[in-house]
Design a protein around this motif. Sequence first.
Motif, short mmCIF file in Angstrom:
data_model
loop_
_atom_site.label_atom_id
_atom_site.label_comp_id
_atom_site.label_asym_id
_atom_site.label_seq_id
_atom_site.Cartn_x
_atom_site.Cartn_y
_atom_site.Cartn_z
N LEU A 64 17.78 104.93 20.98
CA LEU A 64 16.87 104.12 21.80
C LEU A 64 16.96 102.65 21.43
N LEU A 65 17.06 102.38 20.11
CA LEU A 65 17.22 100.99 19.66
C LEU A 65 18.52 100.40 20.18
N GLY A 66 19.59 101.19 20.09
CA GLY A 66 20.89 100.74 20.58
C GLY A 66 20.86 100.44 22.06
N LEU A 67 20.31 101.35 22.84
CA LEU A 67 20.24 101.16 24.29
C LEU A 67 19.37 99.95 24.64
N ALA A 68 18.27 99.78 23.90
CA ALA A 68 17.38 98.63 24.14
C ALA A 68 18.13 97.33 23.84
N ALA A 69 18.88 97.32 22.73
CA ALA A 69 19.64 96.12 22.36
C ALA A 69 20.66 95.78 23.44
N VAL A 70 21.32 96.83 23.96
CA VAL A 70 22.32 96.62 25.02
C VAL A 70 21.67 96.00 26.25
N MET A 71 20.53 96.53 26.66
CA MET A 71 19.88 96.04 27.87
C MET A 71 19.35 94.61 27.68
N VAL A 72 18.83 94.32 26.47
CA VAL A 72 18.34 92.95 26.19
C VAL A 72 19.50 91.96 26.23
N LEU A 73 20.63 92.33 25.54
CA LEU A 73 21.81 91.46 25.52
C LEU A 73 22.34 91.22 26.92
N GLU A 74 22.37 92.27 27.71
CA GLU A 74 22.90 92.18 29.08
C GLU A 74 22.00 91.31 29.95
N THR A 75 20.70 91.32 29.65
CA THR A 75 19.76 90.49 30.42
C THR A 75 19.90 89.02 30.02
N ILE A 76 20.01 88.78 28.70
CA ILE A 76 20.12 87.39 28.22
C ILE A 76 21.46 86.80 28.61
N ARG A 77 22.53 87.58 28.35
CA ARG A 77 23.88 87.09 28.66
C ARG A 77 24.62 88.13 29.48
N PRO A 78 24.50 88.03 30.80
CA PRO A 78 25.16 89.03 31.65
C PRO A 78 26.67 89.07 31.41
N GLY A 79 27.18 90.26 31.26
CA GLY A 79 28.63 90.42 31.05
C GLY A 79 29.03 90.50 29.59
N PHE A 80 28.07 90.21 28.68
CA PHE A 80 28.40 90.22 27.25
C PHE A 80 28.83 91.63 26.81
N VAL A 81 28.08 92.62 27.26
CA VAL A 81 28.41 94.01 26.90
C VAL A 81 29.32 94.63 27.96
N THR A 82 28.95 94.43 29.22
CA THR A 82 29.70 95.10 30.30
C THR A 82 31.13 94.56 30.45
N GLY A 83 31.37 93.36 29.91
CA GLY A 83 32.73 92.83 29.93
C GLY A 83 33.65 93.60 29.00
N ALA A 84 33.06 94.21 27.98
CA ALA A 84 33.87 94.92 26.98
C ALA A 84 33.85 96.43 27.17
N VAL A 85 32.67 96.97 27.44
CA VAL A 85 32.56 98.43 27.59
C VAL A 85 31.78 98.77 28.86
N SER A 86 32.01 99.99 29.33
CA SER A 86 31.31 100.45 30.52
C SER A 86 29.93 100.99 30.13
N LEU A 87 28.90 100.50 30.81
CA LEU A 87 27.53 100.94 30.49
C LEU A 87 27.36 102.44 30.75
N THR A 88 28.11 102.95 31.71
CA THR A 88 28.04 104.39 32.03
C THR A 88 28.38 105.22 30.79
N TRP A 89 29.47 104.82 30.12
CA TRP A 89 29.91 105.58 28.93
C TRP A 89 28.94 105.40 27.76
N VAL A 90 28.38 104.19 27.63
CA VAL A 90 27.40 103.94 26.57
C VAL A 90 26.19 104.86 26.75
N TRP A 91 25.65 104.88 27.97
CA TRP A 91 24.50 105.73 28.27
C TRP A 91 24.85 107.21 28.10
#
Lengths: 60, 159
Positions: free
Chosen positions: A14-41
């Motif tokens: 839950l902490l990991g998923l929350a961190a991903v969503m916060v990062l993605e909100t602050i800096r769009p593409g920061f996480v999704t540019g590297a990995v697919s959110l589908t696979w993370v979830w």
Amino acid sequence: MSRLATAMIIAVHLLGLAAVMVLETIRPGFVTGAVSLTWVWLGSIVVMSVTIWQLHRRDQ
Amino acid sequence: MMTKLPRILLWLSLAWWVGIGAVVVDHNAAVRGSTTLRWKNPTRPTPHFAWHSRPTVKHGLVQIPPATQRSFSVTLPRGFKTGRLVISDFTAGTPRQARLNGQSRRVNNVMAEVDNSSGVLDFSWAQLVARGHSFEFTITNLNQQDSLPIRSITVSAQR
């Protein structure tokens, strides 16, 4: 499967998923540019599901 | 005390997030500045490099026959626009001339003081033909007698 272990594993995900969503909100593409959110979830949901299933099996 | 399975699941969970974090950090560090793509063995295509038609291979090296040209393509990470192409020539000291998309530079000259067997061609990706994230470049061997052997191709790209 102890309740403590289950809680720890779920908390990690839950902490990991929350961190991903916060990062993605602050800096769009920061996480999704590297990995697919589908696979993370998907990975997190699979591990959490196995954990909860194991706890449930022990309780029965 | 945790038994074996919860411990494995906990370590798996931590490894999962550490792995994702490492991939994200590595990716963002790469796209922020510059990246280097190295084609160590141009006789075989890689995910980043390819040729349009199978090249002549002699002594384990790709050879561009005299007065002919060969087209190659490089696939860059998204967002990279300018770069430098380095062609490593096998035969040191032999004056050779290559042409990259009409821009003629003498291979073996630019890096001669540092490495007598390398040639450097600067270019802008804008001059290249873009197809998606792939960029095509053509190397022409201007020499009428000798083949142009290519040991490796390196592309260092900037955003």
